[in-house]
Design a protein around this motif. Structure first.
Motif, short mmCIF file in Angstrom:
data_model
loop_
_atom_site.label_atom_id
_atom_site.label_comp_id
_atom_site.label_asym_id
_atom_site.label_seq_id
_atom_site.Cartn_x
_atom_site.Cartn_y
_atom_site.Cartn_z
N GLU A 35 7.64 -4.30 5.01
CA GLU A 35 7.90 -3.67 3.65
C GLU A 35 6.54 -2.73 3.05
O GLU A 35 6.49 -1.49 2.87
CB GLU A 35 8.29 -4.47 2.73
N CYS A 36 5.37 -3.35 3.25
CA CYS A 36 3.86 -2.95 2.82
C CYS A 36 3.36 -2.08 3.87
O CYS A 36 2.94 -0.75 3.61
CB CYS A 36 3.08 -3.78 2.27
N GLU A 37 3.50 -2.27 5.03
CA GLU A 37 2.66 -1.67 5.99
C GLU A 37 3.33 -0.24 6.70
O GLU A 37 2.84 0.72 6.81
CB GLU A 37 2.07 -2.50 7.12
N ARG A 40 5.76 1.34 3.25
CA ARG A 40 4.75 1.91 2.34
C ARG A 40 5.10 1.54 0.96
O ARG A 40 5.05 2.36 0.12
CB ARG A 40 4.39 3.10 2.46
N LYS A 41 5.73 0.33 0.73
CA LYS A 41 6.21 -0.10 -0.48
C LYS A 41 4.98 -0.84 -1.25
O LYS A 41 4.40 -1.67 -0.48
CB LYS A 41 7.58 -1.00 -0.58
N PRO A 42 4.83 -0.73 -2.51
CA PRO A 42 3.71 -1.46 -3.16
C PRO A 42 4.11 -2.90 -2.93
O PRO A 42 5.30 -3.38 -3.24
CB PRO A 42 3.81 -1.00 -4.50
N ALA A 43 3.11 -3.66 -2.71
CA ALA A 43 3.53 -5.25 -2.81
C ALA A 43 4.03 -5.69 -3.86
O ALA A 43 4.77 -6.54 -3.91
CB ALA A 43 2.02 -5.81 -2.80
N ALA A 44 4.18 -5.32 -5.04
CA ALA A 44 4.60 -5.66 -6.27
C ALA A 44 6.19 -5.41 -6.36
O ALA A 44 6.88 -6.03 -6.85
CB ALA A 44 4.07 -4.88 -7.46
N GLU A 45 6.64 -4.40 -5.37
CA GLU A 45 7.94 -4.05 -5.24
C GLU A 45 8.74 -4.95 -4.13
O GLU A 45 9.91 -4.97 -3.94
CB GLU A 45 8.17 -2.57 -5.01
#
Length: 106
Positions: A35-37, A40-45
């Motif tokens: 999801e993050c890498e 490209r979702k912010p970790a908070a999401e």
């Protein structure tokens, strides 16, 4: 693919004594990485996988990347470093292929 389907595949491919809670934690780790890498979702999401009926974020066409990841972690936990290395390499290859697919099709 659901968490339950992945757990069943992993336990069939490599019978083990590890609890599902630990394996779900590992699944959360890889879901967060994707999801993050890649997405490209912010970790908070990032929403953690909570139950066995949750659907994983990678579409079925590339969901084969999950099994080698889980097998690598099971091998590592069992101190089978040769099996860990092979499965980790398979996972990284599949993850790279998914990242290329995702970038081309987003």
């Amino acid at each position: 693919m659901t968490v339950r389907e992945l757990l069943s595949l992993a336990d069939t491919a490599k019978p083990n004594e590890l609890g599902d809670d630990l394996k779900i934690r590992w699944i959360n780790d890889v879901e967060g990485r994707i999801e993050c890498e890649i997405h490209r979702k912010p970790a908070a999401e990032f929403k953690s996988v909570l139950g066995e009926d949750d659907v994983l974020c990678v579409p079925d066409s590339h969901s084969g990347l999950y099994l080698p990841y889980l097998l690598s972690m099971i091998a590592f936990a069992g101190a089978d470093y040769e099996a860990y290395s092979r499965a980790a390499m398979d996972f990284e290859t599949a993850l790279h292929a998914y990242a290329k697919f995702y970038i081309r099709n987003k």
